[in-house]
Write a protein that holds these residues in place. Structure first.
Motif, mmCIF file in Angstrom:
data_model
loop_
_atom_site.group_PDB
_atom_site.id
_atom_site.type_symbol
_atom_site.label_atom_id
_atom_site.label_comp_id
_atom_site.label_asym_id
_atom_site.label_seq_id
_atom_site.Cartn_x
_atom_site.Cartn_y
_atom_site.Cartn_z
ATOM 1 N N UNK A 318 0.835 -1.203 0.000
ATOM 2 C CA UNK A 318 0.000 0.000 0.000
ATOM 3 C C UNK A 318 0.870 1.254 0.000
ATOM 4 N N UNK A 319 1.920 1.252 0.793
ATOM 5 C CA UNK A 319 2.806 2.419 0.821
ATOM 6 C C UNK A 319 3.491 2.637 -0.529
ATOM 7 N N UNK A 320 3.900 1.552 -1.175
ATOM 8 C CA UNK A 320 4.500 1.685 -2.502
ATOM 9 C C UNK A 320 3.494 2.265 -3.489
ATOM 10 N N UNK A 321 2.262 1.761 -3.439
ATOM 11 C CA UNK A 321 1.239 2.252 -4.359
ATOM 12 C C UNK A 321 0.886 3.710 -4.055
ATOM 13 N N UNK A 322 0.819 4.061 -2.776
ATOM 14 C CA UNK A 322 0.525 5.449 -2.407
ATOM 15 C C UNK A 322 1.599 6.397 -2.939
ATOM 16 N N UNK A 323 2.835 5.944 -2.936
ATOM 17 C CA UNK A 323 3.920 6.767 -3.511
ATOM 18 C C UNK A 323 3.713 6.974 -4.996
ATOM 19 N N UNK A 324 3.324 5.906 -5.687
ATOM 20 C CA UNK A 324 3.043 6.007 -7.118
ATOM 21 C C UNK A 324 1.900 6.983 -7.369
ATOM 22 N N UNK A 325 0.821 6.856 -6.591
ATOM 23 C CA UNK A 325 -0.300 7.790 -6.730
ATOM 24 C C UNK A 325 0.138 9.221 -6.456
ATOM 25 N N UNK A 326 0.938 9.375 -5.393
ATOM 26 C CA UNK A 326 1.370 10.711 -5.003
ATOM 27 C C UNK A 326 2.149 11.409 -6.084
ATOM 28 N N UNK A 327 2.927 10.662 -6.840
ATOM 29 C CA UNK A 327 3.712 11.259 -7.926
ATOM 30 C C UNK A 327 2.828 11.728 -9.073
ATOM 31 N N UNK A 328 1.564 11.280 -9.080
ATOM 32 C CA UNK A 328 0.617 11.714 -10.118
ATOM 33 C C UNK A 328 -0.214 12.907 -9.666
#
Length: 329
Positions: A318-328
């Protein structure tokens, strides 16, 4: 929808092996603005006494739910690379495509489906893939595709209970995508190595299922996830697919604590991988026979649950995915 600079509100559409549901469950527990909408349950289409009217009502209800959830989302996270029709419907949103296996490993090479899958890869904000063997395929569609490990929900797993009659479980369906003929050959080698006193069980699922029955497997009808996990937890040894990866069923077996024997591709997973492997069919069968001499002792050495928690924890994914989302954002 989120304000400028805030984490995007994401709607996960559809699912594979409960990956989407698990990501959203753990994401929401951590305060993430994520939502989930699985595919419409078509099994009820013929259950209504109203027939086609009931089916139409089911479609209308799902469509209205999709519309409302999409309207409130900044980003659509589409699970499975062929499920892209919804992206043409209003309200349109930026999207992520998440590959789970057959979509990019098989369907991408079908001329009738490749154009649609490539369109999704070309137009997605990000492309994700769920197992390391998919890297070469995902990167053909999109060179910057990202590996997002499958999250294993440890809280839903039963305790290992190998107290009944000795049984070896084949955890995957009998299908070419899971090793196909190699899996059947391994089954025959295990039957020879163990003799008739050890029961072999597998799923009544896949184009090779009846051949597996002929070779000595007791086929178990497909079941709910809860019953499937309990079935795994009763095994003394689980035999994984021979395709070189740990799919969700193998990861769940390892996390439950059952000794897992499977052929793994070197370098796919961080060492030490708590899986018993061998390069040949006879070698794998010999390993299964060895495990059945002392399943509990073998499990104590492997310590599989600890490895799964370290490398496939939902919180970490989840933290990895949240980072990906955050970069968008």
């Amino acid at each position: 929808m989120s304000a400028a600079g805030e984490e995007p509100t994401a709607l996960h559409l559809y699912d594979c092996a409960d990956v989407g549901a698990t990501l959203v469950q753990y994401g929401r527990a951590m305060g993430r603005p994520w939502r989930f909408l699985p595919a419409r349950d078509t099994s009820l289409d013929n259950a209504s006494t109203m027939g086609s009217l009931g089916r139409t009502a089911s479609i209308a209800k799902w469509t209205a739910t999709r519309w409302l959830k999409s309207f409130d989302a900044d980003l659509l996270h589409i699970h499975f690379g062929t499920r892209l029709d919804v992206l043409a419907k209003w309200p349109r949103r930026p999207f992520i495509v998440h590959y789970h296996g057959t979509d990019i490993r098989t369907f991408y090479y079908d001329p009738l489906q490749r154009g649609r899958i490539q369109w999704g890869a070309d137009n997605a904000e990000v492309v994700l893939y769920s197992t390391p063997d998919l890297k070469v395929h995902a990167e053909r569609a999109r060179s910057d595709a990202i590996y997002l490990p499958n999250p294993v929900n440890l809280g839903e797993l039963p305790a290992w209970d190998p107290n009944g009659a000795p049984v070896v479980v084949f955890s995957s369906r009998w299908d070419d995508s899971k090793g196909g003929q190699q899996q059947l050959e391994l089954l025959s080698a295990i039957r020879r190595a163990l003799g008739p006193e050890v029961r072999l069980e597998g799923l009544e699922w896949g184009n090779g299922a009846q051949e597996a029955r002929r070779r000595g497997v007791e086929l178990i009808p497909r079941m709910s996830k809860q019953h499937y996990l309990r079935w795994l937890s009763k095994a003394h040894c689980v035999v994984g697919q021979t395709s070189g990866i740990l799919a969700m069923s193998e990861l769940q077996s390892v996390a439950i604590g059952v000794p897992l024997v499977a052929r793994l591709e070197p370098g796919f997973y961080p060492d030490p991988v708590p899986v018993i492997s061998a390069p040949t069919t006879d070698g794998l069968a010999a390993e299964v026979a060895s495990v059945m001499q002392d399943p509990v002792g073998t499990a104590n050495v492997l310590q599989g649950r600890q490895w799964v928690n370290e490398h496939h924890s939902p919180d970490a994914v989840v933290n990895q995915l949240a980072t990906i989302y955050g970069e968008l954002a």
